[in-house]
Design a protein around this motif. Structure first.
Motif, PDB file in Angstrom:
ATOM      1  N   ILE A 102    -121.906 -51.451 -42.608  1.00 27.90           N
ATOM      2  CA  ILE A 102    -121.367 -53.087 -43.242  1.00 27.90           C
ATOM      3  C   ILE A 102    -122.237 -54.053 -41.776  1.00 27.90           C
ATOM      4  O   ILE A 102    -121.543 -53.704 -40.418  1.00 27.90           O
ATOM      5  CB  ILE A 102    -120.469 -53.536 -42.717  1.00 27.90           C
ATOM      6  N   SER A 103    -123.339 -54.541 -42.247  1.00 25.74           N
ATOM      7  CA  SER A 103    -123.860 -55.387 -41.167  1.00 25.74           C
ATOM      8  C   SER A 103    -124.121 -57.225 -41.378  1.00 25.74           C
ATOM      9  O   SER A 103    -123.809 -57.078 -42.242  1.00 25.74           O
ATOM     10  CB  SER A 103    -125.880 -55.009 -40.805  1.00 25.74           C
ATOM     11  N   PHE A 104    -124.172 -57.906 -40.137  1.00 33.23           N
ATOM     12  CA  PHE A 104    -124.188 -58.852 -40.101  1.00 33.23           C
ATOM     13  C   PHE A 104    -125.381 -58.640 -38.874  1.00 33.23           C
ATOM     14  O   PHE A 104    -125.729 -58.522 -38.254  1.00 33.23           O
ATOM     15  CB  PHE A 104    -122.551 -59.050 -39.686  1.00 33.23           C
ATOM     16  N   PRO A 105    -125.627 -61.322 -39.163  1.00 37.85           N
ATOM     17  CA  PRO A 105    -126.560 -61.307 -38.163  1.00 37.85           C
ATOM     18  C   PRO A 105    -126.917 -61.333 -36.719  1.00 37.85           C
ATOM     19  O   PRO A 105    -124.852 -60.692 -36.366  1.00 37.85           O
ATOM     20  CB  PRO A 105    -126.668 -62.483 -39.119  1.00 37.85           C
ATOM     21  N   ASP A 106    -128.038 -61.058 -36.094  1.00 38.48           N
ATOM     22  CA  ASP A 106    -127.698 -61.048 -34.918  1.00 38.48           C
ATOM     23  C   ASP A 106    -126.568 -61.751 -34.270  1.00 38.48           C
ATOM     24  O   ASP A 106    -127.415 -63.686 -34.596  1.00 38.48           O
ATOM     25  CB  ASP A 106    -129.101 -60.748 -34.169  1.00 38.48           C
ATOM     26  N   HIS A 107    -125.785 -61.638 -33.145  1.00 35.86           N
ATOM     27  CA  HIS A 107    -125.111 -62.148 -32.727  1.00 35.86           C
ATOM     28  C   HIS A 107    -124.358 -62.956 -33.131  1.00 35.86           C
ATOM     29  O   HIS A 107    -123.033 -64.220 -33.354  1.00 35.86           O
ATOM     30  CB  HIS A 107    -126.240 -63.230 -31.937  1.00 35.86           C
ATOM     31  N   TYR A 108    -124.050 -62.426 -34.448  1.00 34.87           N
ATOM     32  CA  TYR A 108    -122.959 -62.989 -34.780  1.00 34.87           C
ATOM     33  C   TYR A 108    -121.346 -62.805 -34.269  1.00 34.87           C
ATOM     34  O   TYR A 108    -121.255 -62.696 -33.860  1.00 34.87           O
ATOM     35  CB  TYR A 108    -122.522 -61.937 -36.646  1.00 34.87           C
ATOM     36  N   PHE A 109    -120.620 -64.651 -34.869  1.00 33.17           N
ATOM     37  CA  PHE A 109    -119.562 -64.790 -33.809  1.00 33.17           C
ATOM     38  C   PHE A 109    -118.682 -64.232 -35.275  1.00 33.17           C
ATOM     39  O   PHE A 109    -118.275 -64.957 -36.293  1.00 33.17           O
ATOM     40  CB  PHE A 109    -119.351 -66.242 -33.690  1.00 33.17           C
ATOM     41  N   TYR A 110    -117.513 -63.374 -34.797  1.00 39.44           N
ATOM     42  CA  TYR A 110    -116.489 -62.546 -36.030  1.00 39.44           C
ATOM     43  C   TYR A 110    -115.702 -63.814 -36.301  1.00 39.44           C
ATOM     44  O   TYR A 110    -115.327 -64.288 -35.278  1.00 39.44           O
ATOM     45  CB  TYR A 110    -116.520 -61.711 -35.984  1.00 39.44           C
ATOM     46  N   GLN A 111    -115.158 -63.872 -37.867  1.00 37.83           N
ATOM     47  CA  GLN A 111    -113.946 -64.869 -38.167  1.00 37.83           C
ATOM     48  C   GLN A 111    -113.011 -63.942 -38.515  1.00 37.83           C
ATOM     49  O   GLN A 111    -113.265 -62.511 -38.686  1.00 37.83           O
ATOM     50  CB  GLN A 111    -114.445 -65.772 -39.248  1.00 37.83           C
ATOM     51  N   GLU A 112    -111.372 -64.688 -37.701  1.00 40.89           N
ATOM     52  CA  GLU A 112    -110.566 -63.861 -37.792  1.00 40.89           C
ATOM     53  C   GLU A 112    -110.563 -63.117 -40.043  1.00 40.89           C
ATOM     54  O   GLU A 112    -109.631 -61.832 -39.477  1.00 40.89           O
ATOM     55  CB  GLU A 112    -109.166 -64.243 -37.514  1.00 40.89           C
TER      56      GLU A 112
END
Length: 319
Positions: free
Chosen positions: A252-262
């Motif tokens: 599972i990939s997110f955007p670069d420097h992504y700030f994760y939500q709870e």
């Protein structure tokens, strides 16, 4: 915050359609270098670790390797970063026990584990603050295209697998500037995991390096893993896990420097439990997690090892 577009690797119709914007971008970049005025010179050496592409080349591991080498030599050096993604303008001395990634960015928190690290959106103000704080050598993590400070030694970092993608400027390709222009301002190049064919100007020192995971193979070998990360080139992380023998059942990939939500972590945790898998991520992603969630995730740090350390020592001694 972006994911590296697939079309940056090929010259397809979409890339070609974006070429007019690349021309505009190239003019702006060239104008910044020409009309920026005389850069501010400092009384201490400035070592800049930069790249020619947008994200994912390995600048921060290279900066950490160089900072660690200076630390071994007993040189009071300091990292300087713009703190991408952080809200603090600075200059501010990063304290990993106090600051969060939302305040100073994720990479400065990793750098601060090695040497004192200053975050400043204005690089010159940050450099002056570093000198006032006692640093006699400044290592800039990124900033190769920033003309506000004179660099003593500029080292370009290149992903030897990805190279320069389709060789086009943003947004049609991944290049921040054309290699011919960048090589003129560089004093050395570090190629990580060299595989693609890249031609360098005669006389430009070229060092090679490889990335090593900072976790024992037995920690992941044969185990089911749900891997997630927010980085420009997530496939590099997933390939590292496979090389350690992990059974990566979901990526599972997110955007670069992504700030994760709870909510993101809750969903990831639920998916991992359902598949009876370990949650695994990168060190850079881990600093963007709360302490509570970080304790539930296996972190895989990486280190950059130079194949010609004596060449680096020569460059550093000269600087």
């Amino acid at each position: 915050m972006i994911k590296t577009p697939r079309f940056w690797q090929t010259r397809n119709m979409l890339s070609t359609a974006l070429l007019p914007l690349s021309v505009v971008y190239g003019v702006i970049v060239a104008a910044q270098q020409i009309f920026a005025g005389k850069p501010g010179s400092l009384s201490v050496p400035v070592i800049c670790i930069g790249n020619l592409t947008a994200g994912g080349a390995g600048k921060t591991p290279a900066a950490i390797a160089i900072g660690s080498r200076l630390k071994e030599k007993g040189i009071p050096a300091c990292f300087l970063s713009r703190g991408y993604g952080g809200k603090l303008a600075g200059p501010v001395l990063v304290n990993p026990r106090v600051h969060t990634a939302r305040e100073v960015g994720d990479e400065p928190l990793l750098l601060a584990e090695i040497l004192p690290t200053i975050v400043a959106k204005d690089r010159r103000l940050g450099a002056l603050f570093a000198m006032e704080s006692g640093a006699n050598t400044i290592i800039m993590d990124d900033g190769f295209q920033n003309p506000s400070v004179t660099k003593t030694l500029s080292i370009l970092v290149i992903d030897g697998v990805y190279g320069f993608g389709n060789g086009r400027l943003l947004p049609a390709g991944p290049l921040r500037e054309l290699p011919v222009a960048g090589f003129e301002r560089a004093q050395a190049v570090i190629v990580i995991n060299p595989q693609s064919e890249i031609f360098f100007p005669p006389g430009l020192p070229v060092l090679t390096a490889h990335i090593e995971p900072g976790i024992k193979r037995e920690a992941l070998a044969g185990k089911n893993v749900l891997a997630f990360c927010g980085m420009a080139n997530p496939e590099k992380f997933f390939a590292t896990l496979s090389s350690l023998g992990a059974n990566v059942i979901e990526k599972i990939s997110f955007p670069d420097h992504y700030f994760y939500q709870e909510s993101d972590i809750k969903k990831l945790s639920a998916r991992a439990r359902k598949k009876q898998a370990m949650l695994v991520t990168t060190a850079k992603d881990a600093v963007r997690l709360t302490p509570e969630w970080k304790s539930l995730v296996v972190t895989v740090p990486i280190t950059l090892t130079l194949n010609q350390p004596e060449m680096l020592d020569g460059l550093l001694d000269k600087a």
